[in-house]
Design a protein around this motif. Structure first.
Motif, short mmCIF file in Angstrom:
data_model
loop_
_atom_site.label_atom_id
_atom_site.label_comp_id
_atom_site.label_asym_id
_atom_site.label_seq_id
_atom_site.Cartn_x
_atom_site.Cartn_y
_atom_site.Cartn_z
N GLU A 53 2.04 11.88 3.02
CA GLU A 53 1.99 12.25 1.61
C GLU A 53 3.27 11.83 0.87
O GLU A 53 3.23 11.25 -0.20
N GLU A 54 4.38 12.13 1.55
CA GLU A 54 5.67 11.81 0.93
C GLU A 54 5.81 10.29 0.73
O GLU A 54 6.30 9.82 -0.30
N ILE A 55 5.35 9.55 1.74
CA ILE A 55 5.42 8.09 1.66
C ILE A 55 4.56 7.60 0.50
O ILE A 55 4.98 6.77 -0.29
N ASN A 56 3.35 8.13 0.38
CA ASN A 56 2.45 7.70 -0.69
C ASN A 56 3.07 7.90 -2.06
O ASN A 56 3.01 7.01 -2.91
N SER A 57 3.68 9.05 -2.27
CA SER A 57 4.22 9.27 -3.61
C SER A 57 5.46 8.40 -3.83
O SER A 57 5.72 7.94 -4.94
N TYR A 58 6.19 8.15 -2.75
CA TYR A 58 7.35 7.26 -2.91
C TYR A 58 6.90 5.84 -3.29
O TYR A 58 7.46 5.20 -4.18
N ILE A 59 5.85 5.38 -2.63
CA ILE A 59 5.34 4.03 -2.92
C ILE A 59 4.91 3.92 -4.37
O ILE A 59 5.28 2.96 -5.07
N SER A 60 4.18 4.90 -4.86
CA SER A 60 3.69 4.78 -6.23
C SER A 60 4.85 4.86 -7.22
O SER A 60 4.80 4.29 -8.30
N LEU A 61 5.91 5.53 -6.84
CA LEU A 61 7.07 5.65 -7.72
C LEU A 61 7.84 4.32 -7.79
O LEU A 61 8.25 3.86 -8.85
N THR A 62 8.02 3.72 -6.62
CA THR A 62 8.93 2.57 -6.56
C THR A 62 8.29 1.25 -6.96
O THR A 62 8.98 0.39 -7.49
N THR A 63 7.02 1.09 -6.70
CA THR A 63 6.45 -0.23 -7.00
C THR A 63 6.35 -0.48 -8.49
O THR A 63 6.13 -1.60 -8.91
N ARG A 64 6.60 0.56 -9.27
CA ARG A 64 6.63 0.34 -10.72
C ARG A 64 8.00 -0.19 -11.18
O ARG A 64 8.15 -0.68 -12.27
N GLN A 65 8.99 -0.05 -10.30
CA GLN A 65 10.33 -0.53 -10.65
C GLN A 65 10.33 -2.06 -10.61
O GLN A 65 9.64 -2.66 -9.81
N THR A 66 11.14 -2.66 -11.44
CA THR A 66 11.22 -4.11 -11.38
C THR A 66 12.11 -4.51 -10.22
O THR A 66 12.96 -3.74 -9.77
#
Ligand code: ANZ
Length: 816
Positions: free
Chosen positions: A277-290
């Motif tokens: 779960e933690e990984i999933n939310s981290y991924i969605s947070l970071t892939t929006r970063q340039t």
């Protein structure tokens, strides 16, 4: 006496130059060629502004300077009319791009003609003309044939505003180069040119280029060759192998954890349930970063533990596998072995998450509270202890390679050049997709693949351009099997068109070939290329294509440009960037038509500061340059109107000679060194001094000396202010154009510092003058006077009774 009317003078000469084809050239084996050309412009709707004019003014001064000296000079212009800028303008105005582009070109052409730039207009090109893009498509097919154009699916930059993918070179600080919108990542199948095959050769040849160091450094960093190794780390309790790329295999015993990029494909299979779960939310947070912000080393480190462990192949230790966004998927393997003792980012990460630090170098400073990214003697590394970094690197990689756990690897920051665009306004990619034969090349006899006219040319926002909707264009038989097939609907980015145009200029109207190698070989390399942009895009792309052309034997030289002249920007008066939206764009035609003329504008563009520095616009400056030209005009008119007899006053003659020769020396030194501003200052100074000399000598003109000085001054001025120079030159009585009249030479003797002109009086009357050292003795002065023919004439048969010597001024002789 006629007044200076710049518009009349300029219109007159532009017409005559056109009629006499003064700037049209051919290959002349008896003459040394100079190919001097500016980057071709995009014909945007706004037209040229005074910032662009700087580029053309610089280019034209250099071209004219060489032409005047007798070189066979080619200078060209064309229009980079495919691509986003032209298409966006068309969309904004609702006019089809094939119409709006031609209107814009017309405007640009008019602006450039009014500036009096010495282009060979007979070679004008337009990249959206089928006669041109036929050959862009031909180059594509040649690259395809050699395996250098290919299709692949990967994560791409996508501009949601311009609705197309972008090449890495077109993303600036995480934003679209064109519209400035933040870019996104999208997985798509796209066309690429394999520039990476040329990365080594381009890199190795960069240092030797006569280009600005800053541009060379940018290109080297962009290619970014890193020599290191790929090392395999097995995931504990699974069969997955995580490959890492490292430039520091000598630190492997200090690898206390691993980090994967959030986009890493293995992530899904290795993450443990309790961390999912933690990984999933981290991924969605970071892939929006340039990517750019992710590379910022000052950013607070973030990351999440995956729950998985990997085995360090060097020592068998189990180390935790983390995910963090400071590791980028697009570089190396998208995974790293983290060595916090010797890498800054790993150090910060370890500090934040309490991960262990193992030093593997004997640090000379003994410090243990920071990372150390240098080299040294290895410790804590088993059998490698005591070796120096370089030796440890080699040995560790060799030993791991023996067990098939590592391999030497060279990585490049540069990726292949993404060329396809989901946009209408570009050269169609000449490929036909057949369900049976795959991607098949269009026959070269069927080129060009013409862009069909469409009603709606707006981008679809999807994976294809609007061309996909043009049924009768898309559906064609396969060139191989004749079965039903579909055309590729992506178009090529405009940077493809501009990667070979300097070759097309050499043979602009060839209908059988892209160019004739004999012509290209006469003209290439470009001796001077003028621009102020595209350091790692166009300037790398066209090198790559030219290498390819040279490899095929289509041109002799690999490097297309000998000297790159990279100019600074002109900003608005308040120092901000000139842009239409801010309403601070200055139109050159406005400046010209307000009465100042193109010559004054050109002079000002070159006088405004060192050519390679950014400067602010200043309209008053044009007025000053106009006044200077007006003074040149008036001085010449006064000379022409003077009917007094030639007094042949030797002293005054020498004085004005020295003024013009000093200017010749200065301009001849400054112009080839691109010190245009100081060259202009020298001409201004010369004009001031001529006015002074004229006042002192009260119109007792030494006609011949004045004619010579004015002629020379005009010849110096001609590359900078070509119209007024040409007009006054003809007024002085010359028949041929000043622009092929030769470059004046200076007499070093005349301008030696420390020399003075001494008037020689005989029985109270000045009879001549001599040029001697300021500190000459009476004896030397008398000897020099006796050698001066006019003086010698008076002395013949006479006896000198008395000598009065006033150093630096006068030698008075009394004779009987
Ligand atoms: C271990 C190590 C130890 C590293 C050390 C450096 C110093 P350049 O020179 O730019 O090629 N790296 C590799 N792939 C990465 C990625 N996808 N995202 C972020 N960082 C990545 O840098 C290569 C180094 O950058 C590699 O060497 C790796 O860290 C990191 F004391 O491996 B190194």
């Amino acid at each position: 006496m006629s007044r200076y009317d710049p518009i009349a003078v300029e219109t007159k000469w532009q017409k005559i130059w056109d009629q006499t084809k003064l700037y049209e050239v051919g290959e002349d084996p008896d003459k040394q060629k100079i190919y001097a050309t500016p980057m071709l412009p995009y014909p945007s709707g706004v037209g040229l502004h005074v910032g662009h004019v700087r580029n053309y003014s610089i280019s034209d001064v250099v071209a004219r300077y060489h032409r005047q000296q007798g070189f066979n000079v080619m200078s060209n212009i064309g229009f980079d009319s495919f691509g986003l800028p032209a298409e966006n303008f068309a969309i904004k105005t609702g006019t089809p791009p094939w119409i709006s582009t031609q209107a814009n070109i017309k405007n640009f052409r008019n602006q450039l003609k009014r500036l009096g730039i010495s282009f060979d207009w007979s070679r004008e090109i337009d990249t959206s003309d089928p006669e041109y893009y036929k050959w862009t498509q031909w180059v594509f097919l040649k690259l395809f044939e050699k395996g250098l154009a290919y299709q692949a699916e990967s994560l791409q930059w996508w501009c949601p505003h311009d609705k197309t993918v972008l090449a890495n070179e077109q993303v600036e600080n995480g934003r679209c180069w064109r519209c400035g919108h933040e870019v996104e990542r999208k997985r798509m199948k796209q066309w690429f040119f394999k520039i990476t095959d040329y990365a080594d050769r381009l890199l190795d040849a960069t240092d030797a280029l006569d280009w600005p160091e800053s541009i060379k450094t940018m290109q080297k960093n962009w290619i970014g060759r890193s020599v290191g190794a790929e090392v395999d780390f097995k995931v504990d309790g699974s069969n997955e192998i995580i490959k890492v790329f490292t430039t520091r295999p000598d630190t492997i015993f200090g690898a206390t954890f691993m980090v994967l990029a959030p986009e890493h494909p293995f992530l899904e299979s290795i993450v443990t349930k309790d961390h999912q779960e933690e990984i999933n939310s981290y991924i969605s947070l970071t892939t929006r970063q340039t990517e750019v912000s992710r590379m910022d080393t000052n950013r607070e480190k973030t990351g999440v533990f995956t729950g998985a462990f990997a085995v360090n192949p060097a020592n068998g230790e189990k180390i935790p596998v983390w995910v963090a966004d400071y590791v980028l998927m697009g570089y190396g393997t998208g995974a790293i072995m983290a060595v916090p003792a010797h890498d800054e980012r790993d150090w910060e990460f370890a500090q934040k998450f309490g991960l262990p630090v193992i030093y593997v170098f004997d640090r000379e400073d003994g410090g243990k509270n920071s990372y150390y990214d240098g080299e040294g003697k290895v410790i804590n590394s088993g059998k490698y202890d005591g070796l120096k970094s370089a030796a440890a690197k080699d040995k560790i990689v060799k030993d791991l390679a023996n067990e098939k756990l590592a391999a030497e690897k060279v990585n490049y920051k540069i990726h292949d050049w993404l060329i396809s665009r989901q946009r209408y306004w570009g050269a169609p990619i000449p490929i036909i997709h057949c369900p049976k034969d795959g991607a098949v090349a269009v026959h070269s006899k069927d080129l060009p693949v013409k862009l069909p006219e469409v009603k709606n040319f707006e981008p679809t926002g999807g994976a294809t351009s609007v061309l996909a909707t043009v049924e009768d264009w898309v559906n064609v038989p396969c060139p191989k099997c004749g079965g039903p097939a579909k055309r590729e609907t992506d178009t090529m980015d405009g940077y493809a068109c501009s990667s070979w145009y300097m070759l097309r200029y050499t043979d602009a109207h060839n209908t059988d070939k892209a160019w004739d190698p004999a012509k290209a070989n006469y003209w290439l390399p470009v001796d001077f290329y003028f621009g102020g942009d595209h350091a790692v895009s166009h300037l790398l792309y066209f090198r790559f294509w030219n290498y390819f052309f040279a490899d095929q034997g289509w041109v002799n030289v690999h490097e297309p440009v000998k000297k790159l002249v990279f100019n600074g920007y002109i900003n608005a008066e308040d120092g901000t960037k000139m842009s239409k939206s801010k309403g601070n764009v200055v139109d050159p035609l406005e400046v010209i038509d307000s009465g100042y003329g193109a010559d004054a504008l050109r002079i000002f563009e070159l006088f405004i500061g060192p050519y390679d520095q950014d400067v602010n616009w200043n309209t008053n400056g044009v007025a000053g340059c106009y006044r200077f030209l007006n003074r040149v005009w008036t001085l010449t008119q006064e000379y022409l109107a003077n009917n007094e007899p030639d007094m042949s006053n030797g002293e005054a003659g020498l004085q004005i000679k020295r003024i013009s020769h000093k200017a010749i020396k200065k301009v001849s030194n400054d112009l080839p060194a691109f010190n245009f501003n100081t060259a202009i200052a020298a001409m201004m100074e010369a004009v001031n001094q001529l006015y002074k000399a004229k006042a002192e000598h009260d119109y007792h003109f030494n006609k011949q000396a004045w004619h010579e000085a004015l002629s020379q001054l005009l010849q110096l001025l001609a590359p900078f202010a070509p119209h007024i120079a040409e007009e006054l030159w003809h007024q002085l009585g010359y028949e041929e154009s000043i622009h092929v009249s030769g470059w004046p030479k200076f007499d070093a003797g005349l301008i030696q510092e420390g020399l003075v002109t001494l008037a020689v009086q005989i029985n109270g009357k000045v009879r001549g003058e001599v040029l001697i050292a300021a500190d000459a003795s009476e004896h030397d002065a008398l000897a020099a006077a006796k050698e001066e023919p006019k003086v010698a004439e008076y002395l013949k048969g006479h006896k000198i009774n008395k000598v009065i010597y006033v150093p630096q001024r006068l030698l008075s002789l009394v004779i009987s």
